[in-house]
Design a protein around this motif. Structure first.
Motif, PDB file in Angstrom:
ATOM      1  N   PRO A  49       0.836  -1.206   0.000  1.00  0.00           N
ATOM      2  CA  PRO A  49       0.000   0.000   0.000  1.00  0.00           C
ATOM      3  C   PRO A  49       0.870   1.254   0.000  1.00  0.00           C
ATOM      4  N   GLY A  50       0.333   2.345  -0.533  1.00  0.00           N
ATOM      5  CA  GLY A  50       1.085   3.587  -0.585  1.00  0.00           C
ATOM      6  C   GLY A  50       0.761   4.495   0.590  1.00  0.00           C
ATOM      7  N   LEU A  51       1.502   5.564   0.705  1.00  0.00           N
ATOM      8  CA  LEU A  51       1.253   6.555   1.750  1.00  0.00           C
ATOM      9  C   LEU A  51      -0.019   7.321   1.432  1.00  0.00           C
ATOM     10  N   ASP A  52      -0.902   7.417   2.386  1.00  0.00           N
ATOM     11  CA  ASP A  52      -2.166   8.130   2.208  1.00  0.00           C
ATOM     12  C   ASP A  52      -1.915   9.628   2.384  1.00  0.00           C
ATOM     13  N   VAL A  53      -1.840  10.328   1.268  1.00  0.00           N
ATOM     14  CA  VAL A  53      -1.623  11.777   1.302  1.00  0.00           C
ATOM     15  C   VAL A  53      -2.862  12.511   0.798  1.00  0.00           C
ATOM     16  N   SER A  54      -4.010  11.822   0.831  1.00  0.00           N
ATOM     17  CA  SER A  54      -5.227  12.378   0.244  1.00  0.00           C
ATOM     18  C   SER A  54      -5.690  13.662   0.916  1.00  0.00           C
ATOM     19  N   GLY A  55      -5.332  13.862   2.174  1.00  0.00           N
ATOM     20  CA  GLY A  55      -5.757  15.078   2.857  1.00  0.00           C
ATOM     21  C   GLY A  55      -4.709  16.163   2.899  1.00  0.00           C
ATOM     22  N   LEU A  56      -3.620  15.980   2.139  1.00  0.00           N
ATOM     23  CA  LEU A  56      -2.510  16.939   2.189  1.00  0.00           C
ATOM     24  C   LEU A  56      -2.362  17.707   0.892  1.00  0.00           C
ATOM     25  N   ASN A  57      -3.493  18.081   0.300  1.00  0.00           N
ATOM     26  CA  ASN A  57      -3.449  18.688  -1.036  1.00  0.00           C
ATOM     27  C   ASN A  57      -4.033  20.090  -1.091  1.00  0.00           C
ATOM     28  N   GLY A  58      -4.003  20.803   0.023  1.00  0.00           N
ATOM     29  CA  GLY A  58      -4.623  22.121   0.038  1.00  0.00           C
ATOM     30  C   GLY A  58      -3.730  23.213   0.599  1.00  0.00           C
ATOM     31  N   VAL A  59      -4.283  24.412   0.625  1.00  0.00           N
ATOM     32  CA  VAL A  59      -3.621  25.581   1.219  1.00  0.00           C
ATOM     33  C   VAL A  59      -4.211  25.776   2.612  1.00  0.00           C
ATOM     34  N   ILE A  60      -3.369  25.794   3.612  1.00  0.00           N
ATOM     35  CA  ILE A  60      -3.832  25.942   4.987  1.00  0.00           C
ATOM     36  C   ILE A  60      -4.156  27.397   5.295  1.00  0.00           C
ATOM     37  N   ASP A  61      -3.259  28.297   4.901  1.00  0.00           N
ATOM     38  CA  ASP A  61      -3.450  29.703   5.260  1.00  0.00           C
ATOM     39  C   ASP A  61      -2.639  30.590   4.330  1.00  0.00           C
ATOM     40  N   VAL A  62      -3.205  31.746   3.984  1.00  0.00           N
ATOM     41  CA  VAL A  62      -2.491  32.774   3.239  1.00  0.00           C
ATOM     42  C   VAL A  62      -2.466  34.033   4.095  1.00  0.00           C
ATOM     43  N   ASP A  63      -1.289  34.575   4.316  1.00  0.00           N
ATOM     44  CA  ASP A  63      -1.132  35.814   5.077  1.00  0.00           C
ATOM     45  C   ASP A  63      -0.758  36.916   4.098  1.00  0.00           C
ATOM     46  N   PRO A  64      -1.735  37.710   3.651  1.00  0.00           N
ATOM     47  CA  PRO A  64      -1.436  38.728   2.637  1.00  0.00           C
ATOM     48  C   PRO A  64      -0.573  39.869   3.153  1.00  0.00           C
ATOM     49  N   VAL A  81      -2.073  28.722  -6.657  1.00  0.00           N
ATOM     50  CA  VAL A  81      -2.286  30.017  -7.319  1.00  0.00           C
ATOM     51  C   VAL A  81      -3.738  30.474  -7.163  1.00  0.00           C
ATOM     52  N   ASP A  82      -4.667  29.526  -7.246  1.00  0.00           N
ATOM     53  CA  ASP A  82      -6.074  29.888  -7.069  1.00  0.00           C
ATOM     54  C   ASP A  82      -6.331  30.479  -5.685  1.00  0.00           C
ATOM     55  N   ALA A  83      -5.536  30.086  -4.699  1.00  0.00           N
ATOM     56  CA  ALA A  83      -5.710  30.604  -3.339  1.00  0.00           C
ATOM     57  C   ALA A  83      -4.987  31.932  -3.123  1.00  0.00           C
ATOM     58  N   THR A  84      -3.858  32.124  -3.782  1.00  0.00           N
ATOM     59  CA  THR A  84      -3.071  33.343  -3.529  1.00  0.00           C
ATOM     60  C   THR A  84      -3.407  34.492  -4.469  1.00  0.00           C
ATOM     61  N   LEU A  85      -3.787  34.181  -5.706  1.00  0.00           N
ATOM     62  CA  LEU A  85      -3.983  35.246  -6.695  1.00  0.00           C
ATOM     63  C   LEU A  85      -5.113  36.209  -6.324  1.00  0.00           C
ATOM     64  N   PRO A  86      -6.203  35.764  -5.674  1.00  0.00           N
ATOM     65  CA  PRO A  86      -7.207  36.745  -5.239  1.00  0.00           C
ATOM     66  C   PRO A  86      -6.645  37.807  -4.296  1.00  0.00           C
ATOM     67  N   HIS A  87      -5.520  37.527  -3.651  1.00  0.00           N
ATOM     68  CA  HIS A  87      -4.858  38.513  -2.800  1.00  0.00           C
ATOM     69  C   HIS A  87      -3.826  39.333  -3.583  1.00  0.00           C
ATOM     70  N   GLY A  88      -3.732  39.107  -4.897  1.00  0.00           N
ATOM     71  CA  GLY A  88      -2.718  39.782  -5.694  1.00  0.00           C
ATOM     72  C   GLY A  88      -1.335  39.238  -5.451  1.00  0.00           C
ATOM     73  N   LEU A  89      -1.238  37.961  -5.052  1.00  0.00           N
ATOM     74  CA  LEU A  89       0.037  37.346  -4.703  1.00  0.00           C
ATOM     75  C   LEU A  89       0.214  36.028  -5.443  1.00  0.00           C
ATOM     76  N   ILE A  90       1.473  35.673  -5.710  1.00  0.00           N
ATOM     77  CA  ILE A  90       1.822  34.362  -6.260  1.00  0.00           C
ATOM     78  C   ILE A  90       3.124  33.897  -5.607  1.00  0.00           C
ATOM     79  N   PRO A  91       3.404  32.585  -5.641  1.00  0.00           N
ATOM     80  CA  PRO A  91       4.735  32.128  -5.213  1.00  0.00           C
ATOM     81  C   PRO A  91       5.831  32.792  -6.042  1.00  0.00           C
ATOM     82  N   LEU A  92       7.021  32.889  -5.473  1.00  0.00           N
ATOM     83  CA  LEU A  92       8.119  33.553  -6.182  1.00  0.00           C
ATOM     84  C   LEU A  92       8.481  32.836  -7.467  1.00  0.00           C
ATOM     85  N   VAL A  93       8.314  31.513  -7.497  1.00  0.00           N
ATOM     86  CA  VAL A  93       8.525  30.725  -8.716  1.00  0.00           C
ATOM     87  C   VAL A  93       7.326  29.799  -8.862  1.00  0.00           C
TER      88      VAL A  93
END
Length: 457
Positions: A49-64, A81-93
């Motif tokens: 069996p593989g590692l269950d990572v099904s619940g580790l696929n989201g954004v916990i918090d964005v601090d604008p 990006v869908d979580a950060t762009l509404p704040h006018g932010l993106i990851p550096l890369v």
């Protein structure tokens, strides 16, 4: 009804991960149980069996205000990006394909057009929680041995469950300039100048990548963030982005479409499925014009061997898959491209300048030792070459490995590799990797990097 917070949900997901790890028999391979992958190296089958990572696929918090985000390791950049762009932010890369995960980009290296000024994704990570081979979650930060060895370790040291990353402000639009060069040497000099000044002909450059279409036809695409609205192009429909580079000198995209400009056609690789044919493109659902769909089709072909059967029927030589990304010092780029044209002959290829920021102490990242502050160019090439019965031995890939390191470059390990153990350890600092692995995986539960990358385990 009390709603569970994102942090509580995260802790529950980590608990599921721990339980799934405990269920894997000792001695069985430890792998992620996830449906998508951006790896291109085969590996041995397993029934464990593989590692269950099904619940580790989201954004916990964005601090604008702080311009940071706490993100789970299996979160795709599309969702991030869908979580950060509404704040006018993106990851550096923001790596170029939607389903690359943040954890994958950090442990396996990622790159994009902002890498000439922001380095690689792991260089904007402020803190990580890593699930180790000892079954523990270790919080580490820049300067810690586990943190500094983790990039390019591909799960051999564990898996990131949470990462705190820096974000940058962006406007709504991006202006593009497609600058043609007839000489690769002049392109290299221009890259160096832009790295030093962040400008070209007096205009600020926020993103830079390029394409080598054929000898004597090279382009740099220079991106400048802009607030002013303007008519924008759409390359998710009938138009194809990479072709526009040759067809127009300037362009404007929304920031969202700029980030995913390469994903719709998997750079140019969608042509292998006929999707660039106007008739097929109209019939092919827009929701299927994505890199992960094409990747699954490639996987299906590998399982049923359709392309190989068609080649045999047509009397064509066997194909060798040549799917690699390599980093070459900018001053050696012309030598590599000239050699590549003669030895491999595959075009177009992607060109993406980058400058590693180095560790918090200004040193090289041990497992992928680019020289901090020195400009490199990532050369990406993805396709097949007819080589005949020697194809399974990877003659072109072996030659590429040799030439890249003769030129002082480095090769990513997301695809096939053919190094012997001594060479691999020298190039990727095997002794240090082994020391850190022994500390955090004392029972050697996790597959070593060499066994993953070369032995296909």
């Amino acid at each position: 009804m009390i709603r569970t917070s994102a942090w509580e949900e995260h802790e529950q997901a980590v608990g599921k991960l721990r339980a799934s790890y405990a269920a894997i028999p000792s001695g069985a391979p430890v792998r992620l149980a996830k449906k998508t992958s951006n790896l291109f190296r085969p590996r041995a089958d397993t029934t464990a069996p593989g590692l269950d990572v099904s619940g580790l696929n989201g954004v916990i918090d964005v601090d604008p205000v702080a311009r940071t985000a706490d993100v789970q390791g299996m979160c795709t950049y599309e969702d991030l990006v869908d979580a950060t762009l509404p704040h006018g932010l993106i990851p550096l890369v923001v790596p170029q394909l939607r389903t690359i995960t943040l954890g994958g980009a950090v442990t396996g290296l990622g790159i994009e057009s902002t890498s000439f000024r922001s380095g690689l994704p792991h260089e904007s990570v402020l803190e990580m929680d890593i699930f180790t081979g000892a079954g523990e979650v270790v919080t580490c930060r820049p300067g810690d041995a586990l943190f500094d060895t983790f990039p390019n370790s591909y799960g051999s040291l564990g898996y990131a469950t949470r990462l705190r990353i820096e974000l940058e402000s962006v406007p709504s639009y991006v202006s593009l300039r497609h600058v043609r060069f007839d000489d690769a040497g002049l392109l290299s000099k221009t890259v160096t100048q832009i790295v030093e000044t962040s400008t070209y002909e007096g205009i600020r450059v926020d993103g830079m990548d390029g394409v080598a279409f054929e000898p004597g036809e090279y382009y740099l695409t220079l991106a400048t963030w802009r607030d002013e609205p303007a008519p924008t192009s759409d390359y998710t429909g009938q138009q194809i982005f990479y072709r526009s580079i040759q067809q127009r000198e300037t362009d404007v995209l929304s920031i969202y479409d700029y980030l995913w400009r390469w994903d719709t056609d998997w750079f140019w690789c969608s042509g292998a499925f006929g999707v660039q044919n106007p008739v097929v493109r109209r019939l092919w659902p827009r929701r299927w014009r994505r890199s992960d769909v094409y990747h699954r089709l490639i996987g299906l072909d590998r399982r049923i061997g359709l392309a190989d059967r068609l080649d045999r029927r047509a009397g064509r030589p066997m194909r060798e898959r040549v799917i690699q990304d390599v980093e070459v010092p900018v001053e050696r780029l012309t030598e590599f491209l000239d050699w590549f044209d003669d030895a491999v002959g595959m075009r177009p290829v992607w060109l993406c300048p980058l400058v590693s920021q180095g560790t918090s102490g200004g040193k090289r990242w041990s497992t992928y030792p680019l020289e901090p502050g020195a400009p490199y160019v990532n050369v990406g090439f993805w396709g097949t070459v007819h080589v005949g019965p020697d194809a399974p031995e990877g003659p072109r890939n072996r030659a590429i490995e040799k030439r890249v390191h003769e030129l002082g470059g480095h090769k990513s390990l997301y695809s096939e590799a053919f190094y012997d153990q001594d060479t691999f350890d020298r190039l990727y600092d095997g002794p240090n990797l082994a020391t850190v692995k022994a500390q955090y995986d004392p029972d050697n539960r996790l597959t070593s990097l060499y066994d993953k990358a070369v032995k296909r385990r």
